[in-house]
Design an enzyme around this catalytic site. Structure first.
Site, PDB file in Angstrom:
ATOM      1  CB  ALA A   1      16.062  34.271  29.216  1.00  0.00           C
ATOM      2  CG  ASP A   2      11.709  37.078  28.037  1.00  0.00           C
ATOM      3  OD1 ASP A   2      11.445  36.486  26.708  1.00  0.00           O
ATOM      4  OD2 ASP A   2      11.028  36.188  28.821  1.00  0.00           O
ATOM      5  N   PRO A   3      14.337  40.286  27.837  1.00  0.00           N
ATOM      6  CG  PRO A   3      15.545  41.553  29.729  1.00  0.00           C
ATOM      7  CD  PRO A   3      14.514  40.419  29.162  1.00  0.00           C
TER       8      PRO A   3
END
Length: 821
Positions: free
Chosen positions: A599-601
């Site tokens: 989800a972060d990248p």
């Protein structure tokens, strides 16, 4: 985010994109451009049928859920490219378009003359994006691969799964969606560069490189610490936990798991056993965890999560596919798009990003459903025949005057007043003020720095970026070194090529400096919970008043507003509440957290392409805008197929485990040796039979078990069967394909020395990507940046340091050591 979307054009309105790809990655990249206002033509050929046409339940008119998942908003043209007439029609279409997206293998590339040099020679104006597993050079060039195989090679599967069982994939199509988003960043940068002189270029996106670039936990951390994480899903040693409730599961961070006084006693009251909090009772960690698990199992998950979030703890609800569709947050924000297909109306994921002035195109405002095969052939070919001959570009670049620096009146875009040269990085002269922490926001700004932007990272000596101490994720905090905040493999990996300053925004003098920096910036980006920036006097309205041309990006977990808008979130929470965690894990076990936190990248990539498009629009109009990326919304796109399949069939798709939709055989089997594994995934039963003698899973298991993992994988690849050994982080760092492509770069940074880091997840043939420089040490560039951007002298910075408002060490430390206040 106000205003009637139907009255405003999308950010890439006027652009024509030819989507010649098959599968998810290229299809999703083109889908994004359709949502951003482009005219996307899905070119399908008689010889190379898109396998997504045959995946999933039918929605009528040969449209399946698999195809609809990443092809909404497009028009379809069917061509027999073996016919000279249709081959010529394809050439005319390319001549009248701006972007080509393809995923051709060697045979199709040769037959359709899709080599990058060939396209450049025939269509000088065209931005040509290739999305392939490995590129066309190196030892893996020509190897077959899907998301499952890439997950094995990239190191993801080595850490995914339960101790003592086989490695697991994510149960999603994360690699393909990440690759699609990476392609959108690269294409957007190439289009920006094309504004200089009308020349297109090749954008090269390789799934293996994307996967490694977006899961830095293990490769870079191993380079620093020599520690490799082990598979330990749902193990007490994990820094997070999946816990069963009365009606499902929750995901909880370790900080919440141990917060008895602050969290669990207020939640459960007298139900908490006295021995749990009695310091005289020597209870084991397993006993305490069991007591907490029993308490949590007695409550409903939504009630628990809302209470935990109210008390300020990182806990999320693990949503099922039906629950994602019924999410009160999605409902409150109007996220899903109601789309009519021949057989039924379905709800598709809506905007992964929200623009205040250039909206995402939905069905309600002119967006198209996914097309039937060849549905628009006649119309499109007629348009092409009527197009003016010549370069064929239909997308006018912004005027030079709008691209020049606006000096003291606020900035829009390039600082240079002369016409930029495409040999320069596409974002040369762009200034980015970065207030983000963790991974998602810093990854976005690192990508902008790759493209030439001057990125200034703002921190505080009273509250440093929490990723500065993320080394402890791998060492458990044992033997913390001096200068701990400079030793994080994760922080140092996602903050390369930036300049770092420190300002205590609790102080009015520092807030005033921050406002002046925002006035001098082209882009301001933050990922706090809503209302934090407003408390600093740095809301979008305040920045817009100072600098009407600025683009501001906000990256909250759930977006502003809605019942979950104020929830604290990390990837642990957003993935759970987007539905991804519920798709992971063994089919016979509980859900599993995705160990590499995609989800972060994913949010970082989305932010990067949104910024590039909005900056280009600002150069044209003189107006900036506010971009909001709710990370849970951006991530929900990864489950498009599962969401549509549930609506079409009424049955929630079973958890995939190590199977791939559409494959005749897929799985992960043990090879000779201890903890040695091979992944096999193929749609070609005949090829598998040629190697193994049978396409039965039992025969594949026997074949693999009799060989070492690399020999087994190589034998299968030799016959075109997608297969790979499961690689560890150590092996990824020395992978021969990545070595041949020069994907890892080595930099020598203060305090940690020289290490290998992943590079950008795309390559540009015409515009240079800036070689990455070491991440800044804390506050290293405060004096230079304040002088460069604002003309503030060193005496002022001296005064800030004397009063503890700026500096190069966190407050409470001296000489790299933590000291008593």
């Amino acid at each position: 985010m106000s205003g009637p979307a139907g009255t405003r054009a999308g950010i890439w309105a006027g652009l024509r994109v030819v989507d010649l790809s098959t599968g998810i990655a290229g299809g999703y990249a083109a889908r994004v451009f359709a949502g951003l206002g482009a005219d996307v033509i899905k070119v399908e050929t008689v010889r190379w049928r898109d396998p997504l046409r045959d995946l999933g339940a039918g929605l009528g008119a040969d449209i399946t859920t698999g195809f609809a998942a990443c092809n909404s908003g497009k028009r379809s043209v069917l061509l027999d490219t073996d016919s000279p007439a249709d081959a010529a029609a394809l050439e005319r279409l390319l001549a009248a378009s701006d972007v080509l997206i393809e995923s051709a293998g060697a045979e199709q590339r040769t037959a359709l003359n899709l080599g990058s040099d060939e396209i450049a020679s025939r269509h000088r104006h065209l931005v040509h994006a290739s999305l392939t597993p490995f590129g066309d050079r190196g030892p893996y060039a020509g190897h077959a691969a899907d998301d499952f195989v890439i997950a094995a090679l990239s190191g993801l599967m080595a850490v995914q799964g339960e101790r003592g069982r086989e490695p697991m994939s994510t149960g999603t199509d994360a690699v393909s969606y990440l690759s699609g988003n990476a392609a959108v960043v690269g294409i957007s940068a190439a289009l920006t560069a094309r504004d200089c002189d009308g020349r297109g270029q090749h954008v090269d996106v390789r799934a293996l490189e994307v996967a490694v670039a977006t899961q830095i936990f293990d490769t870079v951390a191993y380079s620093y610490t020599g520690v490799e994480r082990v598979r330990r899903a749902n193990d007490p040693a994990e820094p997070w936990a999946i816990l069963a409730t009365r009606d499902g599961h929750i995901a909880a961070a370790r900080s919440a798991m141990i917060a008895w006084e602050e969290l669990w006693i207020p939640v459960f009251g007298d139900e908490v056993p006295e021995w749990v909090i009695d310091p005289t009772v020597a209870a084991s960690g397993e006993e305490v965890r069991a007591a907490l698990s029993a308490l949590i199992a007695s409550r409903d998950k939504r009630d628990l999560v809302e209470l935990c979030q109210l008390l300020g703890h990182i806990v999320g609800e693990v949503l099922t596919i039906p629950e994602v569709l019924d999410s009160p947050q999605h409902d409150a924000r109007g996220f899903f798009d109601d789309v009519d297909y021949p057989s039924q109306r379905v709800r598709e994921p809506g905007p992964p990003v929200r623009f205040s002035d250039t909206p995402w195109r939905t069905a309600a405002y002119g967006g198209l459903r996914a097309p039937a095969l060849g549905e628009h052939t006649a119309d499109v070919l007629a348009e092409v025949r009527a197009a003016r001959p010549g370069t064929g570009t239909v997308f006018a670049p912004p005027p030079l005057a709008a691209r020049a620096s606006r000096g003291s009146s606020g900035r829009i875009g390039l600082a240079a007043t002369a016409e930029p040269d495409q040999s320069e990085p596409p974002l040369r002269g762009v200034r980015v003020l970065d207030f983000t922490m963790g991974w998602a926001g810093p990854y976005a700004t690192e990508l902008l720095a790759d493209l030439g932007a001057d990125v200034v990272k703002v921190e505080s000596i009273t509250r440093t970026d929490w990723w500065r101490t993320a080394r402890r994720m791998f060492t458990g905090g044992v033997g913390d070194p001096d200068w701990l905040w400079e030793m994080s493999p994760l922080w140092n990996s996602v903050n390369e090529s930036k300049r770092g300053i420190t300002l205590d925004l609790a102080d009015e003098r520092c807030r005033d400096i921050a406002r002046r920096l925002a006035f001098a910036a082209d882009i301001v980006i933050e990922n706090f919970t809503p209302r934090v920036m407003a408390s600093f006097g740095l809301s979008y309205d305040a920045i817009h008043e100072l600098n009407p041309g600025a683009v501001m990006v906000s990256m909250p977990g759930f977006g502003a507003g809605g019942p979950w808008g104020a929830f604290r979130s990390t990837a642990l929470v957003t993935e759970a509440m987007a539905g991804l965690t519920g798709r992971g894990g063994h089919p016979d076990g509980p859900p599993q957290v995705i160990q590499t936190s995609p989800a972060d990248p994913n949010a970082g990539l989305v932010a990067a392409w949104a910024v590039i498009g909005a900056l280009r629009a600002a150069r044209r109009t003189g107006r900036g805008q506010h971009i909001e990326i709710a990370q849970v919304e951006a991530m929900t796109h990864h489950l498009s197929f599962d969401l549509l399949e549930f609506q079409a069939t009424g049955q929630e798709p079973p958890r995939r485990g190590n199977s791939m939709p559409g494959a005749v055989v897929s799985g992960c089997w043990p090879a000779a040796g201890a903890d040695e594994w091979v992944v096999v995934s193929t749609t070609d039963a005949a090829a598998l039979e040629r190697v193994v003698g049978s396409a039965a899973p039992e025969a594949v298991a026997h074949f693999v078990a009799a060989r070492d993992r690399r020999s087994a994988a190589n034998a299968l690849q030799a016959e075109g069967v997608a297969a790979a050994s499961v690689q560890s982080a150590r092996e990824v760092l020395s992978d021969p394909q990545l070595a041949a492509s020069g994907f890892f770069h080595r930099t020598d940074r203060a305090f940690v020395g020289e290490h290998a880091y992943p590079s950008a997840p795309f390559r540009l043939s015409g515009s240079p990507i800036v070689p990455r420089k070491p991440a800044p040490t804390l506050g290293a560039d405060t004096r230079a940046v304040l002088d460069d951007w604002l003309g503030i002298d060193s005496e002022t910075v001296d005064d800030l340091e004397v009063h503890g408002l700026s500096g190069t060490e966190p407050r409470g430390s001296r000489g790299g050591k933590v000291v008593q206040p």
